[in-house]
Write an enzyme that holds these catalytic residues in place. Structure first.
Site, PDB file in Angstrom:
ATOM      1  N   ASP A 172       0.827  -1.207   0.000  1.00 53.06           N
ATOM      2  CA  ASP A 172       0.000   0.000   0.000  1.00 53.06           C
ATOM      3  C   ASP A 172       0.870   1.270   0.000  1.00 53.06           C
ATOM      4  OD1 ASP A 172      -1.750   2.054   0.692  1.00 53.06           O
ATOM      5  OD2 ASP A 172      -2.375   1.165   2.607  1.00 53.06           O
ATOM      6  N   HIS A 229      -3.859   4.392   6.469  1.00 53.82           N
ATOM      7  CA  HIS A 229      -2.730   3.849   5.702  1.00 53.82           C
ATOM      8  C   HIS A 229      -1.389   4.182   6.353  1.00 53.82           C
ATOM      9  CE1 HIS A 229      -5.473   3.011   2.315  1.00 53.82           C
ATOM     10  NE2 HIS A 229      -6.082   4.113   2.719  1.00 53.82           N
TER      11      HIS A 229
END
Ligand SMILES: [Zn+2]
Ligand SMILES: [Zn+2]
Length: 596
Positions: free
Chosen positions: A230, A404
């Site tokens: 990610d 994130h």
């Protein structure tokens, strides 16, 4: 003391280094012994969506006659994509290789990872979808809505499940994210192991489950050939703040608010929605839900037993005035200033049951996505003007945190996994590139990071990786129910119309005699102001007349050739004089034979 003196002496006379004196303790991480099966067949890894963008994550791992898919997401259109409902990947490769597909694995229940499933199933047969509990519930709900329940089987997986096919083995590691049940997926292939993080961050005080660090470390020891990770926050330094702190800060705002509280957050942040509702309940506030996406997620987490709050604590928007102000909490969509979302309608007095009144506190537990800032500012101004106290996330109050990993967490991931190769995913181009730099600063060998585009195929074979082939992976715009890609042309036209307008050219001809019957007519809509463009219109008529006559005088004039000539002659002229590229629509009126 003596030692210090010696060091000082050394500094002054570098010609005589005393190496024995300065012996740093160096701990070397255990070398990974990577083992590969003897095979001539490469493992192929590619994205149909998710690279150079945030959205429509769809990754494919292929070995020989087996394909597994990781995630099938959708992307929501931006303001420039007029009339588009959704953007999905081109699934042609999967249609062509239908027989190889073994399963679809879902990392977590966010739209950019599951929102493409119902589009995918309309084109491709997926024998089974494996998803964690919450994602399974969301997928089933969506399949039911689209009458696709019979098309596939949705099976839940838990942290220690293992899936095997002839050549592939899949297992899971729980990671932190903004939604419960987020997993990374390990795919063992004959050419080494591939780990895909899905979306993740490291949160030591999470609102949900913990990260299975032990599994990550063990995977690293066994050897990771390729890491896919990610990249959303690749450009963000430091650590992403823990969700626990965020919810505590929101709690403080509840404590201070005297009147009604309206709070907006991303529908995707399930942990936070859950805790905001629990906080409201603790402070004796009734809960009003506005906005379909939040309503849907609350319905599902309540069905699953993740939100144990009795039905009577939730009230209908119409009943909001039946309670004192300090007993109301509204949770609503619209944190990005979307004009059609509930919060914008409330701010402009267009909501059917909720208005702002002085004393209301409006909390933005969110941050504007780049590009939405102006919309959010317009909204906060409006809310303030009608009397609300608006509280936005800031460095001081910290009422929002990303789901994130930031750079320091990305470094931790590399320390644990020590991959041989790296393919950054889930990010715009510059994020992917930055992510490789971060990886190289830790332990990735230079040249082993692949910044790829959707459709680039990475081949792993006997410890080597290379990108050679490309497959079709354009974006497909879904307009209403159409998903053939035809809509892509329509959208291009709308785009031209919105920027440069339209010019219609009407010519009357007699196809029997190949004669032009009257002067062509030029009609401009949204392209330029006709009244001030006398010369341009006159000159356009001349240009079109000449072009049409040239075709009519050629040996075999066709309607197609006439239309083509009109477009090709007029377009450069309009661009030269008006700096516009309008859509040019030739209309040919033909004299019927009977009129003769
Ligand atoms: Zn996510
Ligand atoms: Zn995502």
């Amino acid at each position: 003391m003596e030692k210090n003196l010696k060091v000082t002496e050394n500094k002054q006379s570098p010609a005589k280094p005393d190496e024995e004196e300065i012996k740093p303790f160096v701990f070397k991480q255990k070398e990974v012994k990577r083992q590969y099966a003897t095979t001539q067949i490469p493992t192929k890894v590619f994205a149909l969506g998710g690279l150079e963008e945030i959205g429509k994550n769809t990754y494919v791992v292929e070995y020989d006659n087996e394909i597994i898919i990781i995630d099938a997401g959708v992307k929501f259109p931006d303001a420039t994509m007029l009339g588009v409902n959704a953007v999905i990947p081109d699934y042609s490769y999967l249609v062509e290789n239908q027989k190889k597909i073994k399963a679809l694995f879902i990392t977590h229940g966010h739209e950019d990872h599951i929102g493409g499933i119902h589009y995918l199933l309309k084109q491709v047969d997926i024998p089974v979808i494996y998803a964690p509990e919450l994602a399974s519930a969301l997928v089933r709900d969506r399949l039911k809505e689209n009458k696709l329940t019979g098309k596939t089987v949705v099976k839940e997986y838990v942290a220690d499940d293992i899936w095997k096919s002839s050549n592939l083995r899949v297992s899971f590691a729980a990671l932190n994210h903004s939604i419960p049940d987020a997993f990374g997926i390990l795919v063992e292939t004959p050419n080494g192991n591939i780990f895909s993080t899905g979306d993740y961050k490291f949160d030591w005080t999470p609102l949900g489950h913990y990260t299975e660090l032990n599994k990550l470390a063990a995977m690293g020891d066994k050897g990771i050939e390729l890491l896919m990770a990610d990249s959303t926050n690749a450009e963000v330094e430091g650590y992403t703040p823990s969700e626990k702190g965020i919810i505590e800060n929101i709690d403080q705002l509840f404590l201070k608010a005297k009147g009604r509280i309206m709070i907006t957050t991303f529908a995707s942040n399930v942990h936070r929605i859950q805790h905001i509702i629990e906080t409201a309940n603790r402070y004796g506030r009734k809960i009003v839900i506005l906005g379909r996406s939040i309503e849907r997620i609350i319905k599902i987490i309540r069905q699953m037993g993740h939100l144990k709050i009795s039905e009577k604590e939730f009230i209908k928007p119409n009943d909001i005035d039946k309670y004192p102000d300090n007993q109301i909490m509204v949770i609503t969509t619209g944190s990005q200033g979307e004009p059609m979302a509930a919060l914008s309608r409330i701010a402009t007095g267009k909501h059917q049951s909720v208005n702002i009144k002085p004393g209301d506190t409006v909390i933005f537990s969110s941050s504007p996505i780049p590009g939405n800032r102006a919309d959010v500012e317009r909204l906060t101004n409006r809310l303030t003007r009608v009397g609300a106290v608006v509280i936005e996330n800031s460095a001081n109050n910290k009422i929002h945190s990303s789901g994130h990993a930031s750079q320091e967490e990305q470094k931790l991931l590399f320390s644990l996994l020590r991959p041989n190769y790296f393919m950054p995913m889930h990010g715009e181009f510059r994020m992917l590139k930055k992510h490789v730099e971060t990886a190289e600063s830790v332990n990735l060998e230079p040249g082993h990071g692949f910044v790829m585009a959707n459709g680039d195929v990475l081949e792993l074979l006997n410890g080597h990786a290379k990108v050679e082939k490309r497959i079709e992976a354009d974006a497909i715009y879904v307009d209403g129910k159409d998903m053939t890609g035809q809509a892509s042309n329509v959208i291009r036209e709308r785009d031209i119309l919105s920027r440069d307008g339209l010019i219609s050219v009407v010519v009357s001809i007699d196809s029997q005699t190949n004669k032009l019957l009257s002067q062509p007519k030029i009609i401009s809509r949204g392209s330029f102001y006709v009244r001030d463009s006398g010369n341009v219109i006159g000159e356009s008529i001349n240009i079109v007349t000449n072009a049409v006559l040239e075709v009519l005088n050629s040996p075999k004039p066709t309607f197609g050739a006439i239309k083509q000539a009109i477009k090709q002659s007029l377009s450069p002229y309009i661009f030269k004089t008006k700096r516009r590229n309008p859509l040019i629509i030739p209309v040919i009126l033909n004299k019927k034979p009977s009129d003769k």
